[in-house]
Design a protein around this motif. Structure first.
Motif, short mmCIF file in Angstrom:
data_model
loop_
_atom_site.label_atom_id
_atom_site.label_comp_id
_atom_site.label_asym_id
_atom_site.label_seq_id
_atom_site.Cartn_x
_atom_site.Cartn_y
_atom_site.Cartn_z
N GLN A 46 4.93 -6.94 9.56
CA GLN A 46 3.65 -6.04 10.73
C GLN A 46 2.65 -6.73 10.57
N ILE A 47 2.10 -6.62 8.93
CA ILE A 47 0.84 -7.82 8.64
C ILE A 47 0.69 -8.45 7.49
N PRO A 48 1.72 -9.45 7.53
CA PRO A 48 1.45 -10.59 6.71
C PRO A 48 0.51 -10.56 5.27
N GLY A 49 0.97 -10.45 4.57
CA GLY A 49 -0.08 -10.76 2.97
C GLY A 49 0.12 -9.13 2.34
N VAL A 50 0.57 -7.75 2.76
CA VAL A 50 0.23 -7.14 2.28
C VAL A 50 2.06 -6.24 1.42
N GLY A 51 3.17 -7.22 1.18
CA GLY A 51 4.48 -6.92 1.07
C GLY A 51 3.76 -6.71 -0.53
N GLU A 52 3.49 -7.88 -1.37
CA GLU A 52 3.84 -8.57 -2.90
C GLU A 52 3.20 -7.01 -2.90
N PRO A 53 1.33 -7.29 -2.43
CA PRO A 53 0.83 -5.77 -3.37
C PRO A 53 0.87 -4.86 -3.39
N LEU A 54 1.60 -4.40 -2.52
CA LEU A 54 2.25 -2.42 -2.12
C LEU A 54 3.78 -2.71 -2.81
N GLN A 55 4.00 -3.60 -3.32
CA GLN A 55 5.20 -3.64 -4.48
C GLN A 55 4.60 -2.99 -5.07
N MET A 56 3.56 -3.52 -5.96
CA MET A 56 3.34 -3.01 -6.89
C MET A 56 2.57 -2.57 -7.06
N ALA A 57 2.04 -1.60 -6.06
CA ALA A 57 1.45 0.16 -6.38
C ALA A 57 2.56 0.82 -6.43
N LEU A 58 3.86 0.31 -5.34
CA LEU A 58 5.18 1.44 -5.55
C LEU A 58 5.56 1.51 -6.98
N GLY A 59 5.25 0.20 -8.00
CA GLY A 59 5.89 0.52 -9.24
C GLY A 59 6.88 -0.37 -9.13
N ILE A 60 7.06 -1.00 -8.87
CA ILE A 60 8.22 -1.86 -8.71
C ILE A 60 7.98 -3.60 -9.12
#
Length: 246
Positions: A46-60
């Motif tokens: 939905q919002i390109p570009g947020v996926g990778e930093p979000l995974q890091m923020a989740l602790g993946i």
């Protein structure tokens, strides 16, 4: 009243034991990792570009998740808010960002709703049986939703031993001690006669702040971890909880 000993530490006059679920009774790391990745990818769609930093923020972290990270210890609501924060950084309004995050989470959860349940850690069932047969009241207090806790208990047929199935469905989140106090009230036991067993610093802090009889940290296979340093004792397997007197 029961006396329990763990690695030389004795807990006397115990009425009940409250367990965390994920990482304590349920070996759910892989399920959580895959769910987190799917949530992040759907947000990214939905919002390109947020996926990778979000995974890091989740602790993946690649093939594993951080046991102290948001995905491992946070409630769904807390995970949603963090996801919305990353979306808001792209210039969206806050309410729109929350809606986008919730939509991604709902879609991911729907995809995983029929996934095979994660297994219990080896030996956990026997420990629950032994503690229950010793006369202790047992409960589960998880950062997951109550529905997820109920699903776990039903799938593993634990209702004969578990008297409380409680998750986080309100504005309260771990480590708020009110959650532990509410759990004790529902079980009909004194917090000062109740043990808390969990795999996160939040579990330990919650129990201590609520005046629990003791806080047992668990990290399966390796109890020497920094995030459990404030526990009264840290164990590497639940069968280290030994009943020494009833």
């Amino acid at each position: 009243m029961v006396t329990i000993k763990c690695r030389g530490i004795t807990f006397s006059n115990i009425q009940a034991v409250i367990f965390d679920k994920d990482g304590t009774l349920e070996d759910s790391q892989e399920f959580l990792r895959l769910l987190g990745i799917k949530r992040a990818r759907l947000a990214d769609a939905q919002i390109p570009g947020v996926g990778e930093p979000l995974q890091m923020a989740l602790g993946i972290n690649g093939a594993s998740i951080d046991p102290t990270g948001l995905l491992a210890v946070g409630s769904r609501r807390e995970n949603e808010i963090v996801a919305a924060g990353y979306i808001a950084e792209t210039g969206r309004g806050w309410l729109e960002s929350l809606t986008i995050a919730r939509r991604a989470f709902d879609e991911a959860d729907e995809m995983f709703k029929n996934a095979s349940s994660s297994p219990m850690f080896v030996g956990s069932l026997e420990v629950l049986k032994n503690l229950s047969e010793a006369g202790l009241k047992l409960g589960i207090l998880s950062a997951a939703t109550t529905a997820a806790v109920q699903k776990f208990v039903k799938h593993h047929e634990l209702s004969d031993w578990i008297q409380l199935e409680m998750g986080v469905d309100s504005t309260l989140h771990k480590p708020d001690p009110k959650l532990f106090l509410q759990a004790c009230e529902k079980l009909g036991v004194n917090p000062a006669a109740t043990l808390m067993v969990g795999d996160s610093a939040g579990d330990i802090q919650m129990g201590k702040d609520a005046g629990a009889a003791g806080c047992i940290g668990i990290c399966w296979g390796n109890a020497e971890v920094n995030h459990l340093e404030k526990a009264d004792v840290a164990i590497a397997s639940l069968d280290e909880m030994i009943i020494v007197a009833e």
